[in-house]
Design a protein around this motif. Structure first.
Motif, PDB file in Angstrom:
ATOM      1  N   GLN A  66      -3.620   9.202  -5.785  1.00 50.61           N
ATOM      2  CA  GLN A  66      -4.973   8.921  -6.251  1.00 50.61           C
ATOM      3  C   GLN A  66      -5.184   9.293  -7.714  1.00 50.61           C
ATOM      4  O   GLN A  66      -5.971   8.641  -8.410  1.00 50.61           O
ATOM      5  N   TRP A  67      -4.510  10.318  -8.208  1.00 49.24           N
ATOM      6  CA  TRP A  67      -4.654  10.711  -9.614  1.00 49.24           C
ATOM      7  C   TRP A  67      -4.223   9.569 -10.553  1.00 49.24           C
ATOM      8  O   TRP A  67      -5.013   9.139 -11.404  1.00 49.24           O
ATOM      9  N   PRO A  68      -2.993   9.057 -10.427  1.00 48.55           N
ATOM     10  CA  PRO A  68      -2.611   7.946 -11.326  1.00 48.55           C
ATOM     11  C   PRO A  68      -3.393   6.665 -11.031  1.00 48.55           C
ATOM     12  O   PRO A  68      -3.684   5.895 -11.963  1.00 48.55           O
ATOM     13  N   PHE A  69      -3.737   6.431  -9.770  1.00 49.14           N
ATOM     14  CA  PHE A  69      -4.498   5.235  -9.459  1.00 49.14           C
ATOM     15  C   PHE A  69      -5.918   5.330 -10.031  1.00 49.14           C
ATOM     16  O   PHE A  69      -6.473   4.327 -10.497  1.00 49.14           O
ATOM     17  N   GLY A  70      -6.474   6.535 -10.021  1.00 50.96           N
ATOM     18  CA  GLY A  70      -7.783   6.735 -10.652  1.00 50.96           C
ATOM     19  C   GLY A  70      -7.726   6.486 -12.146  1.00 50.96           C
ATOM     20  O   GLY A  70      -8.646   5.896 -12.728  1.00 50.96           O
ATOM     21  N   GLU A  71      -6.651   6.929 -12.775  1.00 51.43           N
ATOM     22  CA  GLU A  71      -6.432   6.645 -14.203  1.00 51.43           C
ATOM     23  C   GLU A  71      -6.382   5.139 -14.453  1.00 51.43           C
ATOM     24  O   GLU A  71      -7.008   4.617 -15.384  1.00 51.43           O
ATOM     25  N   PHE A  72      -5.645   4.449 -13.598  1.00 49.72           N
ATOM     26  CA  PHE A  72      -5.534   2.990 -13.728  1.00 49.72           C
ATOM     27  C   PHE A  72      -6.898   2.311 -13.545  1.00 49.72           C
ATOM     28  O   PHE A  72      -7.312   1.480 -14.362  1.00 49.72           O
ATOM     29  N   LEU A  73      -7.617   2.664 -12.472  1.00 48.32           N
ATOM     30  CA  LEU A  73      -8.902   2.023 -12.186  1.00 48.32           C
ATOM     31  C   LEU A  73      -9.912   2.238 -13.309  1.00 48.32           C
ATOM     32  O   LEU A  73     -10.667   1.331 -13.668  1.00 48.32           O
ATOM     33  N   HIS A  74      -9.923   3.455 -13.855  1.00 40.50           N
ATOM     34  CA  HIS A  74     -10.987   3.806 -14.795  1.00 40.50           C
ATOM     35  C   HIS A  74     -10.683   3.401 -16.229  1.00 40.50           C
ATOM     36  O   HIS A  74     -11.618   3.150 -17.003  1.00 40.50           O
ATOM     37  N   THR A  75      -9.426   3.329 -16.597  1.00 44.28           N
ATOM     38  CA  THR A  75      -9.102   3.138 -18.017  1.00 44.28           C
ATOM     39  C   THR A  75      -8.327   1.873 -18.330  1.00 44.28           C
ATOM     40  O   THR A  75      -8.363   1.391 -19.463  1.00 44.28           O
ATOM     41  N   SER A  76      -7.607   1.320 -17.358  1.00 43.84           N
ATOM     42  CA  SER A  76      -6.725   0.191 -17.679  1.00 43.84           C
ATOM     43  C   SER A  76      -7.487  -1.134 -17.727  1.00 43.84           C
ATOM     44  O   SER A  76      -8.272  -1.447 -16.821  1.00 43.84           O
ATOM     45  N   PRO A  77      -7.234  -1.956 -18.754  1.00 47.00           N
ATOM     46  CA  PRO A  77      -7.836  -3.307 -18.775  1.00 47.00           C
ATOM     47  C   PRO A  77      -7.327  -4.193 -17.645  1.00 47.00           C
ATOM     48  O   PRO A  77      -7.977  -5.165 -17.289  1.00 47.00           O
ATOM     49  N   TYR A  78      -6.165  -3.836 -17.058  1.00 45.31           N
ATOM     50  CA  TYR A  78      -5.623  -4.624 -15.953  1.00 45.31           C
ATOM     51  C   TYR A  78      -6.384  -4.402 -14.649  1.00 45.31           C
ATOM     52  O   TYR A  78      -6.153  -5.113 -13.666  1.00 45.31           O
ATOM     53  N   ALA A  79      -7.268  -3.405 -14.612  1.00 44.74           N
ATOM     54  CA  ALA A  79      -8.082  -3.154 -13.424  1.00 44.74           C
ATOM     55  C   ALA A  79      -9.442  -3.841 -13.498  1.00 44.74           C
ATOM     56  O   ALA A  79     -10.203  -3.803 -12.538  1.00 44.74           O
TER      57      ALA A  79
END
Length: 407
Positions: free
Chosen positions: A329-342
């Motif tokens: 969940q930590w890296p996935f949270g990073e992805f969801l919140h910050t990545s333009p790919y999300a």
């Protein structure tokens, strides 16, 4: 030559009757009805949340409310009929194994929960309307009428789960002599998994303010998960007869949450309540589900392999759940919140409510006030593992009780 077969027993009539019996597999109709009612409640709740963040103003008979009312009415009517049927038909085949209450009525435990929950839900509707007319718009989720509504919703869903569970548990010690018995047992296992997944979805929704993507680098997210999820997952995992129950239940949770989040944004919606800082034209999604399926799969393997003391199992389960939950969940949270790919229809991170500025500088990055020093985070995470162990032990005790429910 004329046929000697009576019309009432013609092959076509018998085929229709056989198909009618076949789809139910001997499972009472009210069981299917209350599981359907549980689904209505979940999707009505999710629609209501997306209505509020997309449109704002609603009323007593807003479409999302009607979907929830359908769930309440269906569960109340079918469960009430089952109770009245058992009460007034003294030769009812299930009366001997039912629960007697108020000295008069007979019914299954699941039906009783569903009736009480339906009554609470329908009572909360005019109460909520009066509350809005008297005090204005809500500034918090758990106002008194919403509290009554939530308790009613979860009682209906718990009743649906217990209704299936009682029938499932009767097959534990039975010899499945024929194909019909085996299919019925498989159907009951699946229905229990669906009912448990639907209740898990509502549990997540109620706690989602503490586990949003903006909090996935904060210990509050993991502390909340530690308290709420092990108790429920280990209880239903122990009670279920599925091969990998927690994997199935968390998969149901993910699908239940994603279907309305993927479908409703395809429909138009415009704000009807100011101030409007984000002039949207379609429904805004709620959230992408937590990746509970990863630690759930690991817990399934642990519970299948470890047959020792429940206190030790609770401790092992707490460590497995929390470590894997943090790892995914930590890296996935990073992805969801910050990545333009999300920021797309699949991961839903481009959703934004009408009353929030789309130019807010922390829309796509973590707010500094929510980031903790590593020492503080891991100290709190250590306490979270302890909370998870206590939660897991309570869940195993609860699961042992659910394994004995047969009424």
């Amino acid at each position: 030559m004329e046929s000697t077969i009576p019309s009432s027993f013609s092959p076509s009539t018998e085929a229709v009757r056989a198909r009618s019996i076949d789809w139910r597999l001997g499972i009472p109709t009210y069981v299917y009805a209350v599981v359907f009612a549980s689904l209505c409640i979940v999707w009505g709740l999710l629609w209501d949340i997306m209505w509020h963040i997309s449109i704002g103003r609603d009323g007593l008979f807003a479409p999302p409310h009607l979907v929830m009312y359908v769930g309440a009415v269906v569960s109340g009517l079918f469960s009430g009929y089952q109770i009245l049927s058992m009460t007034f038909r003294k030769n009812h085949p299930e009366r001997a194994g039912s629960v007697r209450f108020w000295g008069i009525f007979y019914g299954s435990l699941g039906a009783l929960y569903c009736v009480w929950g339906a009554m609470a839900m329908l009572t909360s509707a005019p109460f909520d309307d009066w509350w809005h007319n008297t005090y204005g718009l809500d500034v918090q989720i758990l106002t008194p009428p919403h509290t009554v509504l939530v308790l009613g919703m979860m009682m209906v869903q718990f009743g649906a789960m217990i209704g299936v569970l009682a029938l499932q548990n009767r097959t534990r010690s039975q010899t499945l002599a024929n194909d019909l018995d085996q299919r019925r047992a498989s159907r009951l296992k699946l229905l229990f998994g669906i009912a448990a997944g639907l209740l898990l979805t509502v549990l997540y929704v109620l706690l989602s303010e503490n586990m949003g993507k903006w909090l996935m680098h904060n210990s509050l997210c993991y502390t909340t998960a530690a308290i709420a999820f092990p108790v429920y997952l280990l209880a239903v995992g122990r009670a279920s007869l599925l091969k990998n129950p927690l994997t199935v239940i968390t998969f149901v949770y993910m699908v239940t949450l994603l279907i309305p989040n993927w479908s409703l944004p395809l429909f138009p919606a415009t704000p009807k309540l100011g101030p409007v800082y984000n002039p949207i034209t379609t429904y805004q999604a709620f959230s992408f589900p937590l990746l509970l399926i990863v630690p759930a799969f690991a817990l399934d393997q642990l519970m299948k392999r470890y047959k020792g003391n429940d206190w030790i199992l609770a401790g092992l389960a707490a460590v497995v759940f929390m470590v894997l939950f943090l790892a995914v969940q930590w890296p996935f949270g990073e992805f969801l919140h910050t990545s333009p790919y999300a920021r797309n229809w699949f991961f839903l991170s481009n959703a934004w409510s009408y009353d929030s500025s789309p130019d807010w500088k922390y829309r796509y990055k973590f707010h500094p006030s929510l980031l903790e020093p590593p020492a503080v985070f891991f100290k709190n995470f250590g306490f979270a593992i302890l909370y998870a162990a206590i939660s897991a032990r309570i869940g195993l005790w609860w699961g042992n009780w659910m394994k004995r429910v047969v009424r």
